[in-house]
Design an enzyme around this catalytic site. Structure first.
Site, PDB file in Angstrom:
ATOM      1  N   ASP A 122      -5.584   8.322   4.234  1.00 49.33           N
ATOM      2  CA  ASP A 122      -5.522   8.714   2.645  1.00 49.33           C
ATOM      3  C   ASP A 122      -6.953   9.294   2.549  1.00 49.33           C
ATOM      4  OD1 ASP A 122      -3.265   7.470   2.090  1.00 49.33           O
ATOM      5  OD2 ASP A 122      -4.355   5.563   1.500  1.00 49.33           O
TER       6      ASP A 122
ATOM      7  N   HIS B 172       1.565   4.445  -2.819  1.00 49.66           N
ATOM      8  CA  HIS B 172       1.883   6.078  -2.692  1.00 49.66           C
ATOM      9  C   HIS B 172       3.278   6.494  -3.170  1.00 49.66           C
ATOM     10  CE1 HIS B 172      -1.706   6.329  -0.535  1.00 49.66           C
ATOM     11  NE2 HIS B 172      -1.440   5.977   0.561  1.00 49.66           N
TER      12      HIS B 172
ATOM     13  N   HIS C  84       0.809  -1.175  -0.261  1.00 51.12           N
ATOM     14  CA  HIS C  84      -0.015  -0.157   0.056  1.00 51.12           C
ATOM     15  C   HIS C  84       0.852   1.358   0.113  1.00 51.12           C
ATOM     16  CE1 HIS C  84      -3.701   2.645   1.310  1.00 51.12           C
ATOM     17  NE2 HIS C  84      -2.675   3.025   1.926  1.00 51.12           N
ATOM     18  N   GLU C  85       1.847   1.247   0.816  1.00 51.04           N
ATOM     19  CA  GLU C  85       2.735   2.384   0.875  1.00 51.04           C
ATOM     20  C   GLU C  85       3.643   2.681  -0.391  1.00 51.04           C
ATOM     21  OE1 GLU C  85       2.182   4.879   3.140  1.00 51.04           O
ATOM     22  OE2 GLU C  85       0.861   3.370   4.165  1.00 51.04           O
TER      23      GLU C  85
END
Length: 301
Positions: A134, A44, A40-41
């Protein structure tokens, strides 16, 4: 992207949590959970690197992850929206991957069910409109696209704080003995307190960045303002995009956005009244070292 993994920082408490998981037989669960969080990170980070953002580090915390950057609030809203969405969007291919692996020797139905539970939970949690999740980032982009930057900051934190307070109340009512939930809530409370203190500095950094940008065409109506007000008051009406104008009601004079910005960031006269500045236009005055302290205190009120 590979060399960006050097920016990965693992919180010491994560190792404590991992050790506890080994002793209690939940190491596989923790490994699966934090693999999803890391991907997930990295989603980003991939979007941020695409836009050439400066990433300070990617942190894995005992209950989640965070990509730290100073770019939020200073880049185009489109970029910030894409970077905020890029993390949640990686959950879709993860779901597809898990379904496609069903039946494999190393991926049984129990693995798939656990993976889906964590995947959906992390997605829903991150979409809460709480800073710095987020959902909180997207909330700020929504506000900043419609109202002045200064008010967008404050509205985001007010909304975020209200949602956080609601979550704390629900925790107290339904899972009062859930230690991890209280730890997460305490973390977000501390983050909110810290962020409130940082708002004046983030606003001033926005003004500096706005001063350095090429001037765009004026859009929108002129903002009526008294010459008894200060440039910093006028600056609170400035939007992320476009260029404003300020109509002095007492004498009918119109001041450009660039004039207000330069008065604050370059001439360092943001705490004087507009009447005083206009009366002494063109004259140089001594700059005082205490200017910034008073400016930040005034912005914060």
């Amino acid at each position: 992207m590979i060399k960006q993994l050097r920016l990965l920082h693992i919180h010491p408490l994560f190792w404590v949590m991992a050790g506890t998981a080994v002793l209690t037989g939940y190491f596989y669960d923790i490994l699966l959970l934090f693999t999803i969080i890391l991907i997930h990170e990295l989603g980003h980070a991939a979007a941020a690197l695409h836009f050439q953002w400066r990433i300070r580090r990617i942190s894995l915390l005992p209950f989640g992850g965070m990509m730290e950057t100073d770019e939020y609030g200073t880049r185009p809203l489109r970029e910030e929206t894409v970077v905020a969405l890029s993390g949640p969007l990686v959950h879709l291919p993860l779901v597809i991957l898990s379904y496609s692996l069903q039946g494999a020797a190393f991926w049984g139905s129990a693995d798939h069910a656990l993976f889906m539970h964590y995947n959906i939970s992390i997605f829903c949690f991150n979409m809460l409109p709480i800073h710095p999740l987020d959902g909180g980032r997207l909330l700020f982009c929504l506000y900043a696209g419609r109202i002045p930057f200064y008010q967008a900051q404050r509205n985001t934190m007010i909304t975020s704080g209200a949602v956080l307070a609601g979550c704390i109340v629900l925790t107290a009512l339904y899972i009062p003995m859930h230690v991890q939930a209280w730890l997460i809530a305490s973390f977000f409370v501390m983050i909110h307190i810290k962020e409130w203190k940082q708002l004046p500095y983030r606003f001033y950094r926005f003004l500096i960045r706005k001063t350095e940008e090429p001037r765009s065409e004026y859009c929108g109506e002129s903002n009526n303002i008294s010459w008894q007000r200060r440039p910093v008051d006028a600056a609170k009406l400035i939007h992320r995009h476009g260029e404003a104008a300020f109509y002095i009601v007492e004498n009918g004079q119109t001041l450009s956005e660039s004039y207000i910005l330069e008065t604050i960031t370059k001439k360092r006269r943001g705490m004087e009244t507009l009447k005083h500045i206009l009366a002494r236009n063109g004259k140089n005055e001594e700059r005082h070292n205490i200017y910034d302290r008073y400016l930040f205190e005034y912005i914060d009120n």
